[in-house]
Design an enzyme around this catalytic site. Structure first.
Site, PDB file in Angstrom:
ATOM      1  CD  GLU A 211      -2.513  -1.316   2.662  1.00 52.44           C
ATOM      2  OE1 GLU A 211      -3.253  -2.303   2.854  1.00 52.44           O
ATOM      3  OE2 GLU A 211      -2.342  -0.411   3.517  1.00 52.44           O
ATOM      4  CE  LYS A 213       5.720   5.447   6.371  1.00 51.54           C
ATOM      5  NZ  LYS A 213       5.230   6.813   6.692  1.00 51.54           N
ATOM      6  NE  ARG A 368       8.851   0.024  15.993  1.00 55.04           N
ATOM      7  CZ  ARG A 368       8.571   1.259  15.589  1.00 55.04           C
ATOM      8  NH1 ARG A 368       8.382   1.495  14.312  1.00 55.04           N
ATOM      9  NH2 ARG A 368       8.474   2.247  16.449  1.00 55.04           N
TER      10      ARG A 368
END
Length: 509
Positions: A211, A213, A368
């Site tokens: 996708e 950014k 993360r």
């Protein structure tokens, strides 16, 4: 419980690098707390008093500490400190500054030297919270005999580790497991790791959604009926600043929804305006001519159904159903060449790069990992300003050369959650940024020398580098190569800065 016991435990945790030893010390403390002490104690340990902002700054704390002799004997309790913080937070109106000063003096006069230092750090948010919250969550699990995964999940969804600790320690296992998303209560956003190329990211994730950014500001939007709330990545409510985003989400064919995305300003051709323009509009309380357009890349809840544990493929299908015209562009693929093409398309469109997301991964709130990987055309990292040196030549009278630090979550090179210096730079600083930091940094000054102003580690700056090199000059053993300033990141807290471990990994790259 005496405050001294809390302070001693905090010192023990700081002094050891063993995660197991930290967890054991904190679990022992938690097990000895009374129920009404749990939330205040957890807030103090992570540097987030449950009262929020207390209206006391560094200069006020420094002045009070310097003028008050510490107590010889420990008598303050956790409850005493919590009540004093309540009074500090409640002070308002005419004479409130005097009231806060008097309250702070009385509090510090009742504290020992070690307690004074602890109170000052709690007031100023300098308890190195970035690392300790994860350790403390595991300590809660140990003290309550609950699964660590259950405690961590509940804390992320409640957005309050203190409340989760109280529930885990006093409630049932079923009550802890029942904690879920609440529309209107923001959760920590999922974070992304970094890779040098889209092809390399695909090798890690396998089939993924590649996708764009966007060069915008992260938003999380909650809607229940006609009530729409917009939160920043720091979980601040900015709904009143973004009426255009509220209108878009209110028009979607849903009753309840939680969306994750970005908002940014567009130029006349539909391309992104500079990040600074988006942030200027994003941070304005008054209406501006520049409109911000929302773009969404994930959905966490739709009409009574939580989607956190569903694979990304399911979440994207729901997003396509409810917001087809507001989806961030991207393509699902397992082919490295396709991923690289999408990356080139994103750059050609004026965006930052791509994020490669494993198609079968759940939404890991506040974490993360390797499921989301961001790819930019240059190596950029979010670091924290530790100090700034006065300039020379045409920069005389201006604060110029930045001292940069990376987060050390586990205390591998010092105190857990502290920042390890990795280099300096004055490159990339425009005249506007020089003027801004010259005005700003003295406001958060902690001390200074003849040439350097040392500051609270709260300012995040995006730094582009060509890599790192081994260095004995800095405690982390590395130094940045050809560092230059890209921009200041007002939208990011220091706890989300890149880590020294991430930078050290470049040596192996």
């Amino acid at each position: 419980m005496l405050l001294a016991e809390l302070v001693t435990t905090a010192q023990t945790v700081t002094a050891t690098r063993s995660r197991l030893a930290k967890i054991a010390a904190l679990a022992d403390l938690l097990g000895r707390l009374e129920p009404d002490e749990v939330e205040p104690a957890v807030g103090l340990l992570v540097g987030k008093p449950r009262q929020g902002r207390l209206g006391v700054g560094w200069r006020g704390v420094a002045s009070a500490t310097a003028s008050v002799e510490p107590a010889a004997e420990a008598t303050l309790t956790v409850a005493d400190l919590d009540e004093a913080f309540e009074r500090l937070a409640a002070a308002s109106g005419t004479g409130s500054n005097l009231d806060r000063t008097r309250e702070l003096h009385d509090l510090l006069a009742a504290a020992t030297a070690h307690e004074q230092e602890f109170i000052a750090r709690a007031l100023l948010g300098e308890m190195r919270t970035g690392a300790l919250e994860g350790v403390l969550a595991d300590a809660v699990a140990k003290a309550a005999d609950r699964p660590a995964a259950s405690v961590r999940r509940a804390a992320m969804l409640q957005g309050d580790l203190g409340a989760t600790a109280l529930l885990a320690l006093t409630g049932t296992a079923d009550e802890l497991e029942a904690v879920g998303l609440v529309v209107g209560r923001p959760v920590q956003p999922m974070l992304a790791a970094t890779a040098s190329s889209a092809a390399a990211a695909i090798e890690t994730t396998g089939e993924a959604s590649v996708e764009y950014k966007l060069d915008g500001a992260r938003i999380q939007v909650h809607r229940r009926g006609d009530d729409v709330r917009v939160f920043t990545r720091n979980l601040a409510d900015v709904s009143h600043r973004l009426p255009e985003v509220v209108d878009v989400v209110r028009a979607l064919p849903v009753h309840d929804v939680i969306l994750d995305g970005e908002t940014l300003a567009l130029d006349e051709d539909g391309g992104p305006r500079p990040f600074q323009e988006t942030m200027s509009r994003f941070g304005a309380d008054a209406a501006r001519e520049t409109l911000l357009h929302p773009w969404f890349f994930d959905v966490l809840h739709v009409d009574g159904r939580d989607l956190l544990d569903e694979p990304l493929s399911t979440r994207l299908a729901e997003l396509a159903r409810i917001a087809p015209t507001h989806r961030i562009p991207g393509e699902v693929t397992a082919d490295p060449e396709v991923a690289e093409r999408v990356s080139r398309d994103a750059l050609a469109a004026g965006q930052e790069g791509v994020v490669v997301k494993a198609i079968d991964a759940p939404y890991a709130a506040g974490r993360r990992g390797a499921s989301w990987i961001k790819v930019k055309p240059v190596l950029t990292y979010d670091l924290v300003v530790l100090a700034c040196e006065w300039g020379s030549g045409r920069r005389t009278g201006l604060l110029s050369n930045l001292h940069l630090g990376a987060l050390d979550p586990e205390g591998e090179f010092g105190e857990p959650g502290a920042f390890v210096m990795v280099g300096k730079t004055f490159k990339g600083l425009t005249d506007e940024l020089l003027r801004w930091q010259t005005a700003r940094f003295p406001e958060i000054e902690t001390r200074r020398t003849a040439n350097t102003v040392f500051v609270e580690p709260v300012t995040v700056v995006e730094i582009a580098i060509d890599g790192v090199q081994r260095s004995s000059r800095y405690p982390g053993g590395i130094a940045l190569r050809f560092a230059r300033v890209k921009r200041y990141r007002d939208d990011k807290p220091p706890a989300e800065a890149d880590t020294i471990q991430t930078l050290r990994a470049l040596l192996r790259g």
